[in-house]
Design a protein around this motif. Sequence first.
Motif, short mmCIF file in Angstrom:
data_model
loop_
_atom_site.label_atom_id
_atom_site.label_comp_id
_atom_site.label_asym_id
_atom_site.label_seq_id
_atom_site.Cartn_x
_atom_site.Cartn_y
_atom_site.Cartn_z
N THR A 155 1.11 -1.39 -0.02
CA THR A 155 -0.09 -0.10 0.30
C THR A 155 0.56 1.44 0.00
O THR A 155 0.31 2.33 -0.44
CB THR A 155 -1.09 -0.02 1.30
N GLN A 156 2.31 1.17 1.05
CA GLN A 156 2.58 2.19 1.00
C GLN A 156 3.58 2.97 -0.05
O GLN A 156 4.13 3.92 -1.28
CB GLN A 156 3.56 2.69 2.06
N GLU A 157 3.66 1.01 -0.92
CA GLU A 157 4.35 1.67 -2.10
C GLU A 157 4.01 1.88 -3.58
O GLU A 157 4.38 3.04 -4.05
CB GLU A 157 5.44 -0.30 -2.22
N SER A 158 2.88 1.97 -3.45
CA SER A 158 1.42 2.30 -4.35
C SER A 158 1.01 3.66 -4.32
O SER A 158 1.44 4.83 -5.32
CB SER A 158 0.61 1.81 -4.24
N SER A 159 1.61 4.28 -2.72
CA SER A 159 1.31 5.88 -2.40
C SER A 159 3.09 6.50 -2.83
O SER A 159 2.69 7.59 -3.58
CB SER A 159 0.94 6.15 -0.92
N LEU A 160 3.83 6.42 -2.38
CA LEU A 160 5.28 6.31 -3.31
C LEU A 160 4.68 6.25 -4.75
O LEU A 160 5.69 7.82 -5.46
CB LEU A 160 5.43 5.35 -3.18
N HIS A 165 4.76 9.86 -9.93
CA HIS A 165 3.60 10.00 -10.71
C HIS A 165 3.36 11.68 -10.58
O HIS A 165 3.10 12.13 -12.11
CB HIS A 165 2.19 9.60 -10.90
N TYR A 166 2.88 12.13 -10.04
CA TYR A 166 2.41 13.57 -9.82
C TYR A 166 3.94 14.85 -10.03
O TYR A 166 3.84 15.44 -10.54
CB TYR A 166 2.10 14.55 -8.28
N ALA A 167 4.73 14.17 -9.28
CA ALA A 167 6.22 15.04 -9.98
C ALA A 167 6.62 14.86 -10.94
O ALA A 167 6.73 15.79 -11.89
CB ALA A 167 6.99 14.68 -8.93
N ASP A 168 6.44 13.86 -11.67
CA ASP A 168 6.41 13.68 -13.37
C ASP A 168 5.76 14.64 -13.96
O ASP A 168 6.17 15.15 -14.99
CB ASP A 168 6.46 12.13 -14.09
N LEU A 199 -4.91 12.67 -7.66
CA LEU A 199 -4.40 11.54 -8.04
C LEU A 199 -5.46 10.29 -7.03
O LEU A 199 -5.16 8.89 -7.28
CB LEU A 199 -2.90 11.47 -6.91
N GLY A 200 -5.66 10.52 -5.97
CA GLY A 200 -6.39 9.30 -5.16
C GLY A 200 -5.14 8.48 -4.24
O GLY A 200 -4.46 8.28 -5.03
N GLY A 201 -6.21 8.10 -3.26
CA GLY A 201 -4.87 6.77 -2.69
C GLY A 201 -3.26 7.07 -2.00
O GLY A 201 -2.99 6.31 -1.17
N LEU A 202 -3.38 8.84 -1.57
CA LEU A 202 -1.98 8.82 -0.53
C LEU A 202 -2.76 9.23 1.12
O LEU A 202 -3.28 10.40 0.73
CB LEU A 202 -2.08 9.80 -1.64
N SER A 203 -2.82 8.59 1.56
CA SER A 203 -3.17 9.38 3.06
C SER A 203 -2.32 10.54 4.43
O SER A 203 -1.35 9.96 3.25
CB SER A 203 -4.22 8.68 3.67
N LYS A 204 -2.53 10.72 4.26
CA LYS A 204 -1.62 11.67 5.28
C LYS A 204 -1.18 10.64 6.13
O LYS A 204 -0.13 10.68 6.70
CB LYS A 204 -2.70 12.43 5.72
#
Length: 549
Positions: A155-160, A165-168, A199-204
């Motif tokens: 899960t954490q890997e997917s968030s990373l 992706h956002y940076a790219d 993006l979705g999927g990245l929680s605090k």
Amino acid sequence: MVDHDGAAQVADITSGYVFDGPTLHLGAALVDGTLHTDAQVRLPLAMMNRHGLIAGATGTGKTVTLQVLAEQLSAQGVPVFLSDIKGDLTGLTSPGTASERLAKRTAGVGQDWTPTGFPVEFLTLGGDGDGIPVRATITSFGPLLLSRVMDLNETQESSLHLVFHYADKNGLELYNLADLRAAIGFLTSDEGKDALAELGGLSKATAGVILRELVTLEAQGMDAFFGEPEFDTADLLRTASDGRGIITSLELVTVQQKPRLFSTFLMWLLADLFAELPEVGDLDKPRLVFFLDEAHLLFTGSSKAFRESIQATVRLIRSKGVGIFFVTQTPKDIPGEVLGQLANRVQHALRAFTPDDAKALRATVSTFPMSPYDLEEVLTSAGIGEAVVTVMNERGAPSPVAWTRLRSPESTMGRAPEGTIPAVVASSPLLDRYSTPIDSHSAYEELTGRRPSPEARGPVSAGTTAPAPAPVPEERDAEARRIEEDILGVPSPPSRSDRSDRSDRPSTKDRRRGPDNNEMADLALKAAGVIGKELARGLFGTGRRKRRW
């Protein structure tokens, strides 16, 4: 031993190791406990890109075998990369010392021994040692390998992956840990909540876990490894002025407490080579041979995505002219999917002190072709510097199994004389290129509204106004720690810049990134477990750079 015709076995081994092209000489065969100098055991140079395994219990001679192979590859103009965990391979630079005992051994195996030193470059991760500093940018390292270093779950890997992706997508360069922290901090801030929603999927909570791991990396001194100037893997393919291949030795004596970092870094090098090298098919000799020592560290606790990526790398990089040899204690340290692709085998003695040892011994024997040897007996009685060998011949078939007394290195066995490494490093053409860290305009400056310094952007043209200076490292780290505290809700530990001074940063180099490798997109998606082709970053999720070949 099993009953058999010893003379016929010697003849079979002798003829089975005669090849048309150039070879590496491994040693002479033992049959019925007798050394047969005429039964020479060799490895075809053209088959080195079919990969291999050097295995055996501690103290059986694996490192010396690696040294013998590296010397002969260099002598035939093939560059070599190896990792030196104990410092025992620094002696490659210095001619060996003759002795009566050595003369007797080399004569017995038919070796015309001449003391010889070889061209060597010494590297260290982030400058943590006496070698030339090696660094990689966060962007180039990629989310899959970085997740491996930080021990993130799926899960954490997917968030990373989403952060990358956002940076790219937004042109944010992630060069160092501060850049990645700034990107995560922005996405979880009020200002970045709209971008986060897309993006979705990245929680605090997940962002907090990733940030904690980044803080841990920094506390371990790994911030010196991530950054610029990034090491160019083209520098592994060089030859010396006399035509010999340069042996690049990654010195790891000072980073033994960071096994996951250096094992993952080795895979970054391979992934970068795969992404950059052109297809060449089968060559008369490989372009580079890569030795991965302590190979079990690559796989222990690794994710399925990581193992699949290693498997794909081993399978596909052969056509790029690169050979990979895994060095470890037992073949069971290597997943079956990878082990099945290692055509050349040098198996030193194994121990059978426990039931698990006995099971591992039987499993090892089962991986060899049928032979007249009682391999269980041979592998528990072979002496230091002896090994059971089988290689791929030029027709693509396995050679006869040969219990082999191996050749001796012509360079110094063990550590080089005092002062050798500093002298080699001081004379290296790579020193000026990599010795001083660079702080370029990147995600941190973009997301905090900073402007790069004139030094980071290059000289200012006449009639223009110099941009505002970038923050000094201490100010930059303070800003990154503030981001962490906002998300984590607790003060972050002091950064390395609070504990020691940093040198001034010179001007940035040209970036070497290029378009995505569409050929590997589907494989990358499968390996990384991410949805959407825009997230595919290559075999290991690594960034691309402009080719120098």
